[in-house]
Design an enzyme around this catalytic site. Sequence first.
Site, short mmCIF file in Angstrom:
data_model
loop_
_atom_site.label_atom_id
_atom_site.label_comp_id
_atom_site.label_asym_id
_atom_site.label_seq_id
_atom_site.Cartn_x
_atom_site.Cartn_y
_atom_site.Cartn_z
CB THR A 105 -13.99 0.39 2.65
OG1 THR A 105 -14.22 0.99 1.36
CG2 THR A 105 -14.37 -1.09 2.57
CG ASP A 130 2.09 5.21 -6.52
OD1 ASP A 130 1.05 4.77 -7.04
OD2 ASP A 130 2.47 6.39 -6.63
CE1 TYR A 134 -13.67 2.71 -7.93
CE2 TYR A 134 -15.74 1.79 -8.76
CZ TYR A 134 -14.67 1.75 -7.88
OH TYR A 134 -14.60 0.74 -6.94
CG ASP A 189 -2.21 0.76 1.03
OD1 ASP A 189 -2.14 1.97 0.78
OD2 ASP A 189 -3.28 0.13 1.13
CG ASN A 200 -8.18 -4.66 -2.85
OD1 ASN A 200 -9.39 -4.65 -3.07
ND2 ASN A 200 -7.64 -3.99 -1.82
#
Length: 282
Positions: free
Chosen positions: A187, A59, A152, A36, A86
């Site tokens: 989330t 990244d 998206y 992450d 993910n």
Amino acid sequence: MRFEGKTVVVTGAASGIGRATALKFAAEGARVYAADIDEQGLAALAATTNGSIATARCDVTRTEDIKALMDRAAAETGGIDVVFNNAGAGGDRATIDEIEPAGWDRTMDLLLRSVAFGIRYAVPHMIGRPGAAIVNTSSVAAVGPGYSPTAYAVAKAGVLHLTKCAAADLAKHQIRVNAVQPGFINTNIFTRSLDMPAELEAQAKGAIAMMSQSAQPVARGGQPDDIADAVLFLASDAAGFVTGTSLIVDGGITIGPRHSWDPTMPGMFDALQQMADAGQPA
């Protein structure tokens, strides 16, 4: 212990779906490489286990970071068995008539290009590993408009098609490739895409949970563990005959119009029937 002795790479692992999935893989015996850009979140994740989770700053918009992650995991363990691509965020929120090229490209780099190169740089380390599997995070936004901003949605639709193409390309190596399509999961992806102050995030997530209870047939908010369970299934030998497809985990939100599952919301034909029963002209 379905993943005893296996090496698993999870991107976007510092929070949300990625964190829940990394913890479940570790609990089932895997050596997990959690990646992450949120190093503080990664440190907190690693602290919850007894050394079964290694962390790496990555990244995913930088292909060199992705390659370094995969190379490190393989060098330290001898290969890679499972990859969960993910990492992601909400992307540019502009509509198609207002979005700028830079915003479009950033969204595609983060959500689609990163998955392509997550696969590309993992595969050399997965060849010859029995049960090797890749799982990619798509979204219910891939099925049509209304679930997310346009960029998206297009990127997540691309992930679905990439999953199919990759499954075909990698069949010769006996590497399975599938996707998971989350619905509205509670989330921080929503709050962070709005640049919401941290002190408001908990309040906003509570509101999301409340709205989710009435937005879909399963009357509760989706949780990261709901998606993690699906990912572990797709990565396991129990899904050994499954490749090139996706698993929708959305509480039923994509079933159809609300009147198809909510008896308090009559559909067009119900309304016409009510008019006919009342003796009124249709």
